[in-house]
Design a protein around this motif. Sequence first.
Motif, mmCIF file in Angstrom:
data_model
loop_
_atom_site.group_PDB
_atom_site.id
_atom_site.type_symbol
_atom_site.label_atom_id
_atom_site.label_comp_id
_atom_site.label_asym_id
_atom_site.label_seq_id
_atom_site.Cartn_x
_atom_site.Cartn_y
_atom_site.Cartn_z
ATOM 1 N N LEU B 60 36.894 42.269 46.766
ATOM 2 C CA LEU B 60 37.105 43.681 46.445
ATOM 3 C C LEU B 60 37.325 43.893 44.942
ATOM 4 O O LEU B 60 36.959 44.927 44.389
ATOM 5 C CB LEU B 60 38.336 44.156 47.225
ATOM 6 N N SER B 61 37.946 42.925 44.288
ATOM 7 C CA SER B 61 38.271 43.102 42.863
ATOM 8 C C SER B 61 37.254 42.407 41.954
ATOM 9 O O SER B 61 37.469 42.304 40.751
ATOM 10 C CB SER B 61 39.670 42.573 42.570
ATOM 11 N N GLY B 62 36.178 41.941 42.559
ATOM 12 C CA GLY B 62 35.137 41.300 41.758
ATOM 13 C C GLY B 62 35.540 39.953 41.175
ATOM 14 O O GLY B 62 35.066 39.555 40.117
ATOM 15 N N ALA B 63 36.419 39.237 41.870
ATOM 16 C CA ALA B 63 36.885 37.938 41.365
ATOM 17 C C ALA B 63 35.830 36.859 41.566
ATOM 18 O O ALA B 63 34.988 36.955 42.459
ATOM 19 C CB ALA B 63 38.173 37.548 42.083
ATOM 20 N N GLU B 64 35.887 35.851 40.720
ATOM 21 C CA GLU B 64 35.004 34.689 40.870
ATOM 22 C C GLU B 64 35.499 33.822 42.021
ATOM 23 O O GLU B 64 36.700 33.556 42.132
ATOM 24 C CB GLU B 64 35.032 33.825 39.604
ATOM 25 N N ASP B 65 34.564 33.339 42.812
ATOM 26 C CA ASP B 65 34.890 32.448 43.924
ATOM 27 C C ASP B 65 35.721 31.239 43.502
ATOM 28 O O ASP B 65 36.675 30.850 44.170
ATOM 29 C CB ASP B 65 33.597 31.911 44.547
ATOM 30 N N GLU B 66 35.342 30.639 42.371
ATOM 31 C CA GLU B 66 36.020 29.405 41.936
ATOM 32 C C GLU B 66 37.486 29.656 41.580
ATOM 33 O O GLU B 66 38.300 28.728 41.601
ATOM 34 C CB GLU B 66 35.356 28.784 40.702
ATOM 35 N N SER B 67 37.810 30.898 41.218
ATOM 36 C CA SER B 67 39.203 31.223 40.951
ATOM 37 C C SER B 67 39.955 31.497 42.251
ATOM 38 O O SER B 67 41.054 30.981 42.473
ATOM 39 C CB SER B 67 39.308 32.460 40.057
ATOM 40 N N VAL B 68 39.349 32.336 43.098
ATOM 41 C CA VAL B 68 40.049 32.743 44.322
ATOM 42 C C VAL B 68 40.369 31.539 45.195
ATOM 43 O O VAL B 68 41.452 31.462 45.796
ATOM 44 C CB VAL B 68 39.217 33.771 45.119
ATOM 45 N N PRO B 131 41.738 27.580 35.873
ATOM 46 C CA PRO B 131 41.761 28.976 35.434
ATOM 47 C C PRO B 131 41.575 29.947 36.603
ATOM 48 O O PRO B 131 40.620 29.849 37.356
ATOM 49 C CB PRO B 131 40.586 29.055 34.453
ATOM 50 N N LEU B 132 42.542 30.856 36.757
ATOM 51 C CA LEU B 132 42.464 31.872 37.814
ATOM 52 C C LEU B 132 41.910 33.168 37.268
ATOM 53 O O LEU B 132 41.351 33.982 37.999
ATOM 54 C CB LEU B 132 43.865 32.141 38.385
ATOM 55 N N THR B 133 42.122 33.390 35.977
ATOM 56 C CA THR B 133 41.619 34.589 35.311
ATOM 57 C C THR B 133 41.301 34.181 33.873
ATOM 58 O O THR B 133 41.597 33.060 33.466
ATOM 59 C CB THR B 133 42.677 35.721 35.242
ATOM 60 N N ASP B 134 40.755 35.113 33.119
ATOM 61 C CA ASP B 134 40.512 34.818 31.710
ATOM 62 C C ASP B 134 41.764 35.012 30.871
ATOM 63 O O ASP B 134 41.752 34.780 29.665
ATOM 64 C CB ASP B 134 39.396 35.731 31.166
ATOM 65 N N HIS B 135 42.850 35.464 31.496
ATOM 66 C CA HIS B 135 44.059 35.808 30.763
ATOM 67 C C HIS B 135 45.219 34.905 31.181
ATOM 68 O O HIS B 135 45.828 35.126 32.230
ATOM 69 C CB HIS B 135 44.431 37.264 31.035
ATOM 70 N N PRO B 136 45.534 33.899 30.359
ATOM 71 C CA PRO B 136 46.608 32.972 30.754
ATOM 72 C C PRO B 136 47.957 33.666 30.990
ATOM 73 O O PRO B 136 48.736 33.220 31.830
ATOM 74 C CB PRO B 136 46.679 31.976 29.588
ATOM 75 N N HIS B 137 48.213 34.782 30.282
ATOM 76 C CA HIS B 137 49.440 35.538 30.537
ATOM 77 C C HIS B 137 49.497 36.030 31.969
ATOM 78 O O HIS B 137 50.535 35.978 32.629
ATOM 79 C CB HIS B 137 49.478 36.791 29.628
ATOM 80 N N LYS B 138 48.362 36.521 32.426
ATOM 81 C CA LYS B 138 48.278 37.040 33.799
ATOM 82 C C LYS B 138 48.437 35.886 34.805
ATOM 83 O O LYS B 138 49.063 36.036 35.853
ATOM 84 C CB LYS B 138 46.927 37.731 33.962
ATOM 85 N N GLN B 139 47.881 34.737 34.447
ATOM 86 C CA GLN B 139 48.017 33.582 35.334
ATOM 87 C C GLN B 139 49.479 33.178 35.479
ATOM 88 O O GLN B 139 49.930 32.820 36.571
ATOM 89 C CB GLN B 139 47.174 32.420 34.786
ATOM 90 N N LEU B 140 50.241 33.243 34.379
ATOM 91 C CA LEU B 140 51.680 32.949 34.454
ATOM 92 C C LEU B 140 52.378 33.935 35.393
ATOM 93 O O LEU B 140 53.212 33.543 36.219
ATOM 94 C CB LEU B 140 52.311 33.005 33.054
ATOM 95 N N GLU B 141 52.004 35.212 35.297
ATOM 96 C CA GLU B 141 52.583 36.210 36.216
ATOM 97 C C GLU B 141 52.250 35.899 37.667
ATOM 98 O O GLU B 141 53.071 36.099 38.566
ATOM 99 C CB GLU B 141 52.016 37.599 35.902
ATOM 100 N N MET B 142 51.041 35.400 37.879
ATOM 101 C CA MET B 142 50.637 35.080 39.254
ATOM 102 C C MET B 142 51.442 33.884 39.792
ATOM 103 O O MET B 142 51.797 33.837 40.970
ATOM 104 C CB MET B 142 49.128 34.814 39.298
ATOM 105 N N ILE B 143 51.719 32.923 38.929
ATOM 106 C CA ILE B 143 52.534 31.778 39.349
ATOM 107 C C ILE B 143 53.940 32.256 39.709
ATOM 108 O O ILE B 143 54.514 31.858 40.727
ATOM 109 C CB ILE B 143 52.589 30.708 38.235
ATOM 110 N N ALA B 195 43.347 39.341 44.864
ATOM 111 C CA ALA B 195 42.886 40.528 44.124
ATOM 112 C C ALA B 195 43.042 40.341 42.622
ATOM 113 O O ALA B 195 42.181 40.733 41.838
ATOM 114 C CB ALA B 195 43.658 41.759 44.586
ATOM 115 N N ARG B 196 44.145 39.732 42.220
ATOM 116 C CA ARG B 196 44.429 39.614 40.788
ATOM 117 C C ARG B 196 43.566 38.557 40.081
ATOM 118 O O ARG B 196 43.582 38.479 38.855
ATOM 119 C CB ARG B 196 45.920 39.351 40.562
ATOM 120 N N CYS B 197 42.833 37.774 40.859
ATOM 121 C CA CYS B 197 41.855 36.877 40.224
ATOM 122 C C CYS B 197 40.707 37.686 39.614
ATOM 123 O O CYS B 197 39.985 37.188 38.747
ATOM 124 C CB CYS B 197 41.287 35.877 41.226
#
Lengths: 297, 297
Positions: B60-68, B131-143, B195-197
């Motif tokens: 739904l959020s257009g995430a890459e498979d390898e991240s999700v 890598p879950l996203t292109d934004h390492p800050h966002k990845q920290l939030e996801m963790i 979704a956040r990926c």
Amino acid sequence: MNADFQGWLKNRQSQIESYLENRLPADNCAPERLHEAMRYVVLGGGKRIRPLLSFAAGELSGAEDESVVVAAAAVELIHAYSLVHDDLPCMDDDTLRRGKPTCHVKYDEATALLVGDSLQSLAFQLMAEFPLTDHPHKQLEMIKQLAQAAGSRGMAGGQAIDLASVGKLLTLPELEFMHIHKTGALIRAAVMLGARCGEGLNDEQLSHLDHFAKCIGLAFQVVDDVLDAEATTAALGKTAGKDAEQNKPTYVSILGVKQARELAEDLQKDAYRALDHLGVAAPRLLQVTDFIVQREF
Amino acid sequence: MNADFQGWLKNRQSQIESYLENRLPADNCAPERLHEAMRYVVLGGGKRIRPLLSFAAGELSGAEDESVVVAAAAVELIHAYSLVHDDLPCMDDDTLRRGKPTCHVKYDEATALLVGDSLQSLAFQLMAEFPLTDHPHKQLEMIKQLAQAAGSRGMAGGQAIDLASVGKLLTLPELEFMHIHKTGALIRAAVMLGARCGEGLNDEQLSHLDHFAKCIGLAFQVVDDVLDAEATTAALGKTAGKDAEQNKPTYVSILGVKQARELAEDLQKDAYRALDHLGVAAPRLLQVTDFIVQREF
């Protein structure tokens, strides 16, 4: 112990204590009993050797205090969780820790299980929540490093090797392999995460520091084995003589007390040499090293 | 179930299976028994409901498979660790899971304890390593989000509330509070991390998605309670009727089967409405919702 180091020690111990105090969920927040038990096992005890190593390494790399305390707390939470799980009846079945009843004795086994699980989650939450460096990419690497140090090829794996070795005759290299995982991995993480909060060390220096951390991790365990064999329960704050009673291979059972003490001193010298290679003075790390190796000797 | 969804389901289930298969340490890597047991509990079983939710939300959020797939695997590892610890004698004391002996029955309690601990570490390792996203800050939030969902104010806290409630009469809101933590928190994390990926949803849409996730999490639990009361052990692959036997409060014990079924349907409709508010079609999430609520009904 000189007065300057003694002051630093007290200062750092109270810094980590008050940080943990603030970060652990309050015991009037649901589920109250779980939060009370988490605070019971983490607060008010322990020499905080791992945080001391993080702080000393952080000072060397010019790290900010507010960053190092986060990494130090995360390492200490992983350590605390491992003690709670190790003390459970299905593991070491111990009733005394830091001079107090162990978590499952004070509460119950199910609570102790959940306390350990929750402390591990909290460690990773802290590592992700607060800025450890100005580089989020590097922070992700540091989280990975802590996860590896804690996991099946680190601390938890060392515990599995320990369990499998009860009642067996191990060679010295086999015993060393176990301890490199069981206690060494997390001590190494404590040093390296502290250092990586700063920018002052280059890759070569970090690799010498890593070697220092490996030596100090092993020395710590050798000293622990000697203390378990020689000290009293009252002095240790945990049940003394457990290793021999449980027929566990230790440095003392393999080498005897005299040679084990010599090994600790050799490792200490090896650690000194690694620090020499840094090319910068590391007085705090030297002091912490002596503090670790010479406790109760 | 239509053929397209059935194909998607199989595809995604085999994708998560092979990812986990590759990421779990090999069972010929020391400590072998621990690694074998980790693979035993994670691989070859389970409907993978949480990863399916991550995949559907990621689409739904257009995430890459390898991240999700990384986020989905991390959530599934947390779920798997919680099952292993929940099945221990000091918790639910269960002997059957996914049609096989539980971990402590197949191996031993100490190994099961370390398996759970190691799976939790591995979950955070994966979240930090790839890598879950292109934004390492966002990845920290996801963790941070996963750590909170797993910890004492999430899943582990819910388990503590569950333990404290055995033999008690709970009100419906108390039961709901327990399940929002025990199963809800991780299901919510599965949806939101998926979704956040991607970058395709704005904050308002993410907040509707979060509401969807809460509804589906509760619906899942209501259905679980009905199945525990009505299905056979063979059909469930785990011991049926445990809730009543252990005198645990459930939606069935409070509402009866008929009203519990109606509640599940109401929650399903509420979930549909939340998806309506997204302003974009979410056919996969609708299908996964039906799959969750209508399993065995």
